[in-house]
Write a protein that holds these residues in place. Structure first.
Motif, PDB file in Angstrom:
ATOM      1  N   MET A   1       0.847  -1.173   0.000  1.00  0.00           N
ATOM      2  CA  MET A   1       0.000   0.000   0.000  1.00  0.00           C
ATOM      3  C   MET A   1       0.894   1.238   0.000  1.00  0.00           C
ATOM      4  O   MET A   1       1.837   1.327   0.768  1.00  0.00           O
ATOM      5  CB  MET A   1      -0.901  -0.025   1.232  1.00  0.00           C
ATOM      6  N   SER A   2       0.571   2.202  -0.831  1.00  0.00           N
ATOM      7  CA  SER A   2       1.383   3.410  -0.892  1.00  0.00           C
ATOM      8  C   SER A   2       1.199   4.244   0.369  1.00  0.00           C
ATOM      9  O   SER A   2       0.181   4.155   1.052  1.00  0.00           O
ATOM     10  CB  SER A   2       0.993   4.233  -2.125  1.00  0.00           C
ATOM     11  N   GLN A   3       2.195   5.054   0.669  1.00  0.00           N
ATOM     12  CA  GLN A   3       2.152   5.903   1.864  1.00  0.00           C
ATOM     13  C   GLN A   3       0.980   6.877   1.792  1.00  0.00           C
ATOM     14  O   GLN A   3       0.305   7.109   2.784  1.00  0.00           O
ATOM     15  CB  GLN A   3       3.477   6.657   2.021  1.00  0.00           C
ATOM     16  N   SER A   4       0.710   7.435   0.621  1.00  0.00           N
ATOM     17  CA  SER A   4      -0.396   8.398   0.505  1.00  0.00           C
ATOM     18  C   SER A   4      -1.750   7.714   0.712  1.00  0.00           C
ATOM     19  O   SER A   4      -2.649   8.287   1.332  1.00  0.00           O
ATOM     20  CB  SER A   4      -0.356   9.121  -0.847  1.00  0.00           C
ATOM     21  N   LEU A   5      -1.893   6.480   0.222  1.00  0.00           N
ATOM     22  CA  LEU A   5      -3.142   5.735   0.442  1.00  0.00           C
ATOM     23  C   LEU A   5      -3.306   5.400   1.917  1.00  0.00           C
ATOM     24  O   LEU A   5      -4.393   5.529   2.477  1.00  0.00           O
ATOM     25  CB  LEU A   5      -3.169   4.467  -0.406  1.00  0.00           C
ATOM     26  N   SER A   6      -2.229   4.991   2.552  1.00  0.00           N
ATOM     27  CA  SER A   6      -2.256   4.686   3.986  1.00  0.00           C
ATOM     28  C   SER A   6      -2.645   5.929   4.793  1.00  0.00           C
ATOM     29  O   SER A   6      -3.457   5.856   5.710  1.00  0.00           O
ATOM     30  CB  SER A   6      -0.892   4.165   4.436  1.00  0.00           C
ATOM     31  N   ASN A   7      -2.052   7.068   4.460  1.00  0.00           N
ATOM     32  CA  ASN A   7      -2.382   8.317   5.149  1.00  0.00           C
ATOM     33  C   ASN A   7      -3.838   8.715   4.917  1.00  0.00           C
ATOM     34  O   ASN A   7      -4.496   9.198   5.837  1.00  0.00           O
ATOM     35  CB  ASN A   7      -1.459   9.447   4.694  1.00  0.00           C
ATOM     36  N   ALA A   8      -4.338   8.500   3.715  1.00  0.00           N
ATOM     37  CA  ALA A   8      -5.741   8.823   3.415  1.00  0.00           C
ATOM     38  C   ALA A   8      -6.678   7.964   4.254  1.00  0.00           C
ATOM     39  O   ALA A   8      -7.697   8.451   4.762  1.00  0.00           O
ATOM     40  CB  ALA A   8      -6.024   8.634   1.927  1.00  0.00           C
ATOM     41  N   ARG A   9      -6.356   6.690   4.423  1.00  0.00           N
ATOM     42  CA  ARG A   9      -7.192   5.813   5.249  1.00  0.00           C
ATOM     43  C   ARG A   9      -7.147   6.222   6.715  1.00  0.00           C
ATOM     44  O   ARG A   9      -8.161   6.178   7.405  1.00  0.00           O
ATOM     45  CB  ARG A   9      -6.772   4.359   5.069  1.00  0.00           C
ATOM     46  N   LEU A  10      -5.977   6.605   7.201  1.00  0.00           N
ATOM     47  CA  LEU A  10      -5.862   7.089   8.582  1.00  0.00           C
ATOM     48  C   LEU A  10      -6.678   8.367   8.773  1.00  0.00           C
ATOM     49  O   LEU A  10      -7.357   8.529   9.793  1.00  0.00           O
ATOM     50  CB  LEU A  10      -4.402   7.321   8.958  1.00  0.00           C
ATOM     51  N   ASP A  11      -6.594   9.270   7.813  1.00  0.00           N
ATOM     52  CA  ASP A  11      -7.376  10.506   7.883  1.00  0.00           C
ATOM     53  C   ASP A  11      -8.875  10.195   7.881  1.00  0.00           C
ATOM     54  O   ASP A  11      -9.638  10.807   8.619  1.00  0.00           O
ATOM     55  CB  ASP A  11      -7.036  11.432   6.715  1.00  0.00           C
ATOM     56  N   ALA A  12      -9.293   9.255   7.043  1.00  0.00           N
ATOM     57  CA  ALA A  12     -10.707   8.873   6.975  1.00  0.00           C
ATOM     58  C   ALA A  12     -11.156   8.251   8.287  1.00  0.00           C
ATOM     59  O   ALA A  12     -12.246   8.552   8.793  1.00  0.00           O
ATOM     60  CB  ALA A  12     -10.942   7.910   5.811  1.00  0.00           C
ATOM     61  N   ALA A  13     -10.322   7.405   8.882  1.00  0.00           N
ATOM     62  CA  ALA A  13     -10.663   6.782  10.161  1.00  0.00           C
ATOM     63  C   ALA A  13     -10.790   7.835  11.259  1.00  0.00           C
ATOM     64  O   ALA A  13     -11.715   7.783  12.079  1.00  0.00           O
ATOM     65  CB  ALA A  13      -9.613   5.738  10.532  1.00  0.00           C
ATOM     66  N   ARG A  14      -9.884   8.799  11.281  1.00  0.00           N
ATOM     67  CA  ARG A  14      -9.963   9.897  12.263  1.00  0.00           C
ATOM     68  C   ARG A  14     -11.243  10.697  12.065  1.00  0.00           C
ATOM     69  O   ARG A  14     -11.918  11.076  13.021  1.00  0.00           O
ATOM     70  CB  ARG A  14      -8.747  10.809  12.143  1.00  0.00           C
ATOM     71  N   PHE A  15     -11.579  10.973  10.810  1.00  0.00           N
ATOM     72  CA  PHE A  15     -12.796  11.713  10.469  1.00  0.00           C
ATOM     73  C   PHE A  15     -14.026  10.995  11.024  1.00  0.00           C
ATOM     74  O   PHE A  15     -14.915  11.623  11.612  1.00  0.00           O
ATOM     75  CB  PHE A  15     -12.877  11.852   8.936  1.00  0.00           C
ATOM     76  N   ILE A  16     -14.077   9.684  10.882  1.00  0.00           N
ATOM     77  CA  ILE A  16     -15.201   8.891  11.412  1.00  0.00           C
ATOM     78  C   ILE A  16     -15.191   8.930  12.936  1.00  0.00           C
ATOM     79  O   ILE A  16     -16.229   9.184  13.567  1.00  0.00           O
ATOM     80  CB  ILE A  16     -15.135   7.430  10.913  1.00  0.00           C
ATOM     81  N   GLN A  17     -14.046   8.688  13.545  1.00  0.00           N
ATOM     82  CA  GLN A  17     -13.953   8.646  14.999  1.00  0.00           C
ATOM     83  C   GLN A  17     -14.407   9.959  15.630  1.00  0.00           C
ATOM     84  O   GLN A  17     -15.079   9.958  16.664  1.00  0.00           O
ATOM     85  CB  GLN A  17     -12.536   8.311  15.442  1.00  0.00           C
ATOM     86  N   GLU A  18     -14.069  11.071  15.019  1.00  0.00           N
ATOM     87  CA  GLU A  18     -14.455  12.387  15.544  1.00  0.00           C
ATOM     88  C   GLU A  18     -15.966  12.594  15.529  1.00  0.00           C
ATOM     89  O   GLU A  18     -16.477  13.452  16.239  1.00  0.00           O
ATOM     90  CB  GLU A  18     -13.768  13.495  14.747  1.00  0.00           C
ATOM     91  N   ARG A  19     -16.688  11.819  14.740  1.00  0.00           N
ATOM     92  CA  ARG A  19     -18.136  11.975  14.634  1.00  0.00           C
ATOM     93  C   ARG A  19     -18.931  10.992  15.495  1.00  0.00           C
ATOM     94  O   ARG A  19     -20.144  11.070  15.570  1.00  0.00           O
ATOM     95  CB  ARG A  19     -18.561  11.881  13.177  1.00  0.00           C
ATOM     96  N   VAL A  20     -18.236  10.067  16.137  1.00  0.00           N
ATOM     97  CA  VAL A  20     -18.904   9.137  17.051  1.00  0.00           C
ATOM     98  C   VAL A  20     -19.173   9.880  18.361  1.00  0.00           C
ATOM     99  O   VAL A  20     -18.276  10.491  18.933  1.00  0.00           O
ATOM    100  CB  VAL A  20     -18.038   7.881  17.305  1.00  0.00           C
ATOM    101  N   ARG A  21     -20.413   9.821  18.802  1.00  0.00           N
ATOM    102  CA  ARG A  21     -20.818  10.503  20.040  1.00  0.00           C
ATOM    103  C   ARG A  21     -20.718   9.521  21.210  1.00  0.00           C
ATOM    104  O   ARG A  21     -21.126   8.367  21.093  1.00  0.00           O
ATOM    105  CB  ARG A  21     -22.259  10.994  19.877  1.00  0.00           C
ATOM    106  N   THR A  22     -20.215  10.000  22.339  1.00  0.00           N
ATOM    107  CA  THR A  22     -20.179   9.204  23.561  1.00  0.00           C
ATOM    108  C   THR A  22     -21.320   9.650  24.468  1.00  0.00           C
ATOM    109  O   THR A  22     -21.453  10.826  24.774  1.00  0.00           O
ATOM    110  CB  THR A  22     -18.833   9.354  24.291  1.00  0.00           C
ATOM    111  N   VAL A  23     -22.151   8.677  24.872  1.00  0.00           N
ATOM    112  CA  VAL A  23     -23.261   8.946  25.784  1.00  0.00           C
ATOM    113  C   VAL A  23     -22.932   8.236  27.094  1.00  0.00           C
ATOM    114  O   VAL A  23     -22.902   7.002  27.150  1.00  0.00           O
ATOM    115  CB  VAL A  23     -24.604   8.435  25.202  1.00  0.00           C
TER     116      VAL A  23
END
Length: 188
Positions: A1-23
């Motif tokens: 996997m290329s470094q840019s693809l790996s970084n894009a997936r990490l960024d996408a995962a962070r984007f999702i995690q930031e939108r999960v609400r904790t109750v």
């Protein structure tokens, strides 16, 4: 996997995690419930989430996606559609209309039973099992057992969230189930 693809997936995962609400203290005191509703409500977050799963499985030789009741029913059919696969529902006891087999399990605050139609898949089918999160691993293990009782192979279990402190991801991996999660949260 290329470094840019790996970084894009990490960024996408962070984007999702930031939108999960904790109750806090739901459904009972001491539980921190990780709510994916904000992810589902945000069109960019939902698209990003599904794209992460599609990219993971686009080249896999799969026969179906199985989803666990209830939030696996949200992600699973979308993923199945995007991959041109069928969808297998694994439901809480008493919700499926045809002949079923069942499996009971323990979860972080009680116990439950799930069922699958006895003809939901056939021997040799290769399936990805999907849910919203992995806590104690009981629901995923029950789904895996049901699929295997029908002769299918669970290629991988997939979830949006891993709660590693509750031990489910370790339990699944020790049972030989490969696990993919988008993000994780420490604590309970």
């Amino acid at each position: 996997m290329s470094q840019s693809l790996s970084n894009a997936r990490l960024d996408a995962a962070r984007f999702i995690q930031e939108r999960v609400r904790t109750v806090d203290d739901w459904p009972q005191p001491g539980v921190q419930f990780r709510d994916i509703t904000p992810v589902l409500q945000d069109r960019r977050a939902l698209r990003t989430l599904i794209d992460l799963f599609v990219q993971r499985y686009i080249d896999a030789k799969l026969d179906a996606i199985a989803g666990l009741d209830a939030r696996g029913f949200i992600i699973g059919p979308i993923l199945a559609y995007e991959l041109s696969l069928g969808f297998v529902p694994i439901r809480k006891k008493g919700k499926l209309p045809y002949k079923t087999i069942s499996q009971s399990y323990e979860l972080e605050y009680g116990s439950a039973t799930v069922e699958i139609h006895e003809d939901a898949c056939k021997p040799g089918d290769r399936i990805v099992l999907v849910d919203d999160l992995v806590a104690t691993g009981g629901t995923m293990m029950a789904g895996k057992i049901l699929l295997e009782r029908l002769g299918a192979t669970v290629v991988e279990a997939a979830a949006i969230i891993d709660l590693p402190d509750l031990g489910g991801s370790t339990l699944l991996r020790e049972a030989g189930v490969p696990l993919y999660t988008v993000c994780e949260f420490a604590g309970h």
